[in-house]
Design a protein around this motif. Structure first.
Motif, PDB file in Angstrom:
ATOM      1  N   VAL A  28      58.856  61.437  21.506  1.00 61.49           N
ATOM      2  CA  VAL A  28      57.610  62.137  21.197  1.00 61.49           C
ATOM      3  C   VAL A  28      56.746  62.253  22.454  1.00 61.49           C
ATOM      4  O   VAL A  28      56.139  63.302  22.716  1.00 61.49           O
ATOM      5  CB  VAL A  28      56.856  61.403  20.072  1.00 61.49           C
ATOM      6  CG1 VAL A  28      55.468  61.978  19.872  1.00 61.49           C
ATOM      7  CG2 VAL A  28      57.638  61.465  18.779  1.00 61.49           C
ATOM      8  N   LEU A  29      56.686  61.198  23.254  1.00 64.05           N
ATOM      9  CA  LEU A  29      55.840  61.216  24.443  1.00 64.05           C
ATOM     10  C   LEU A  29      56.406  62.080  25.561  1.00 64.05           C
ATOM     11  O   LEU A  29      55.685  62.418  26.498  1.00 64.05           O
ATOM     12  CB  LEU A  29      55.630  59.789  24.949  1.00 64.05           C
ATOM     13  CG  LEU A  29      54.790  58.894  24.033  1.00 64.05           C
ATOM     14  CD1 LEU A  29      54.760  57.483  24.574  1.00 64.05           C
ATOM     15  CD2 LEU A  29      53.389  59.449  23.893  1.00 64.05           C
ATOM     16  N   SER A  30      57.667  62.450  25.489  1.00 61.09           N
ATOM     17  CA  SER A  30      58.241  63.277  26.543  1.00 61.09           C
ATOM     18  C   SER A  30      57.867  64.745  26.399  1.00 61.09           C
ATOM     19  O   SER A  30      58.080  65.518  27.328  1.00 61.09           O
ATOM     20  CB  SER A  30      59.761  63.139  26.538  1.00 61.09           C
ATOM     21  OG  SER A  30      60.303  63.743  25.388  1.00 61.09           O
ATOM     22  N   HIS A  31      57.306  65.142  25.260  1.00 62.92           N
ATOM     23  CA  HIS A  31      56.888  66.529  25.084  1.00 62.92           C
ATOM     24  C   HIS A  31      55.659  66.809  25.930  1.00 62.92           C
ATOM     25  O   HIS A  31      54.772  65.974  26.066  1.00 62.92           O
ATOM     26  CB  HIS A  31      56.573  66.826  23.623  1.00 62.92           C
ATOM     27  CG  HIS A  31      57.778  66.807  22.740  1.00 62.92           C
ATOM     28  ND1 HIS A  31      58.729  67.793  22.762  1.00 62.92           N
ATOM     29  CD2 HIS A  31      58.197  65.902  21.821  1.00 62.92           C
ATOM     30  CE1 HIS A  31      59.684  67.507  21.885  1.00 62.92           C
ATOM     31  NE2 HIS A  31      59.379  66.364  21.297  1.00 62.92           N
ATOM     32  N   THR A  32      55.613  67.997  26.491  1.00 62.02           N
ATOM     33  CA  THR A  32      54.451  68.393  27.275  1.00 62.02           C
ATOM     34  C   THR A  32      53.804  69.598  26.619  1.00 62.02           C
ATOM     35  O   THR A  32      54.457  70.390  25.939  1.00 62.02           O
ATOM     36  CB  THR A  32      54.855  68.775  28.709  1.00 62.02           C
ATOM     37  OG1 THR A  32      55.807  69.829  28.642  1.00 62.02           O
ATOM     38  CG2 THR A  32      55.435  67.583  29.447  1.00 62.02           C
ATOM     39  N   PHE A  33      52.532  69.735  26.856  1.00 69.75           N
ATOM     40  CA  PHE A  33      51.801  70.872  26.331  1.00 69.75           C
ATOM     41  C   PHE A  33      51.998  72.059  27.254  1.00 69.75           C
ATOM     42  O   PHE A  33      52.023  71.903  28.475  1.00 69.75           O
ATOM     43  CB  PHE A  33      50.310  70.548  26.217  1.00 69.75           C
ATOM     44  CG  PHE A  33      50.009  69.505  25.197  1.00 69.75           C
ATOM     45  CD1 PHE A  33      50.100  69.793  23.849  1.00 69.75           C
ATOM     46  CD2 PHE A  33      49.635  68.222  25.571  1.00 69.75           C
ATOM     47  CE1 PHE A  33      49.825  68.844  22.895  1.00 69.75           C
ATOM     48  CE2 PHE A  33      49.361  67.265  24.630  1.00 69.75           C
ATOM     49  CZ  PHE A  33      49.462  67.577  23.289  1.00 69.75           C
ATOM     50  N   PRO A  34      52.121  73.266  26.716  1.00 64.48           N
ATOM     51  CA  PRO A  34      52.305  74.426  27.595  1.00 64.48           C
ATOM     52  C   PRO A  34      51.069  74.727  28.437  1.00 64.48           C
ATOM     53  O   PRO A  34      51.189  75.192  29.548  1.00 64.48           O
ATOM     54  CB  PRO A  34      52.618  75.562  26.635  1.00 64.48           C
ATOM     55  CG  PRO A  34      52.098  75.120  25.323  1.00 64.48           C
ATOM     56  CD  PRO A  34      52.176  73.616  25.313  1.00 64.48           C
ATOM     57  N   HIS A  35      49.907  74.429  27.926  1.00 66.50           N
ATOM     58  CA  HIS A  35      48.668  74.688  28.669  1.00 66.50           C
ATOM     59  C   HIS A  35      47.851  73.403  28.685  1.00 66.50           C
ATOM     60  O   HIS A  35      47.477  72.885  27.640  1.00 66.50           O
ATOM     61  CB  HIS A  35      47.840  75.801  28.019  1.00 66.50           C
ATOM     62  CG  HIS A  35      48.591  77.087  27.894  1.00 66.50           C
ATOM     63  ND1 HIS A  35      48.897  77.873  28.977  1.00 66.50           N
ATOM     64  CD2 HIS A  35      49.113  77.702  26.822  1.00 66.50           C
ATOM     65  CE1 HIS A  35      49.567  78.932  28.563  1.00 66.50           C
ATOM     66  NE2 HIS A  35      49.717  78.846  27.255  1.00 66.50           N
ATOM     67  N   GLU A  36      47.580  72.936  29.875  1.00 62.09           N
ATOM     68  CA  GLU A  36      46.738  71.746  29.979  1.00 62.09           C
ATOM     69  C   GLU A  36      45.295  72.128  29.636  1.00 62.09           C
ATOM     70  O   GLU A  36      44.834  73.218  30.003  1.00 62.09           O
ATOM     71  CB  GLU A  36      46.797  71.180  31.395  1.00 62.09           C
ATOM     72  CG  GLU A  36      48.132  70.593  31.753  1.00 62.09           C
ATOM     73  CD  GLU A  36      48.477  69.382  30.905  1.00 62.09           C
ATOM     74  OE1 GLU A  36      47.565  68.614  30.554  1.00 62.09           O
ATOM     75  OE2 GLU A  36      49.659  69.227  30.576  1.00 62.09           O
ATOM     76  N   PRO A  37      44.577  71.259  28.942  1.00 62.45           N
ATOM     77  CA  PRO A  37      43.193  71.596  28.593  1.00 62.45           C
ATOM     78  C   PRO A  37      42.312  71.628  29.845  1.00 62.45           C
ATOM     79  O   PRO A  37      42.466  70.823  30.751  1.00 62.45           O
ATOM     80  CB  PRO A  37      42.769  70.478  27.644  1.00 62.45           C
ATOM     81  CG  PRO A  37      43.717  69.371  27.898  1.00 62.45           C
ATOM     82  CD  PRO A  37      44.991  69.981  28.385  1.00 62.45           C
ATOM     83  N   THR A  38      41.420  72.565  29.884  1.00 61.80           N
ATOM     84  CA  THR A  38      40.487  72.668  31.003  1.00 61.80           C
ATOM     85  C   THR A  38      39.118  72.208  30.540  1.00 61.80           C
ATOM     86  O   THR A  38      38.762  72.329  29.368  1.00 61.80           O
ATOM     87  CB  THR A  38      40.381  74.119  31.504  1.00 61.80           C
ATOM     88  OG1 THR A  38      39.961  74.943  30.415  1.00 61.80           O
ATOM     89  CG2 THR A  38      41.726  74.618  32.026  1.00 61.80           C
ATOM     90  N   SER A  39      38.357  71.696  31.466  1.00 64.61           N
ATOM     91  CA  SER A  39      37.032  71.203  31.091  1.00 64.61           C
ATOM     92  C   SER A  39      36.088  72.380  30.875  1.00 64.61           C
ATOM     93  O   SER A  39      36.055  73.334  31.659  1.00 64.61           O
ATOM     94  CB  SER A  39      36.486  70.286  32.178  1.00 64.61           C
ATOM     95  OG  SER A  39      36.378  71.004  33.379  1.00 64.61           O
TER      96      SER A  39
END
Length: 55
Positions: A28-39
């Motif tokens: 589960v932890l190896s999955h990455t999000f396609p777009h990192e959240p921006t501030s």
């Protein structure tokens, strides 16, 4: 009453928890999000009031 004998069910319980705690979290932890959240900026955007005729 054989259903009260904890010997086979306790081993199944321990083995299933070992599977859940050892193999599943790294998958589960190896999955990455396609777009990192921006501030987001902290200031509010300026909005204009709508001037609609209500008659």
């Amino acid at each position: 009453m054989p259903q009260l004998n904890p010997a086979p069910w306790f081993a199944i319980l321990v083995f299933s928890w070992l599977v859940f705690l050892i193999t599943i979290p790294p998958k589960v932890l190896s999955h990455t999000f396609p777009h990192e959240p921006t501030s987001q900026s902290t200031e509010k955007p300026k909005t204009n009031p709508w001037n609609w005729p209500w008659h």
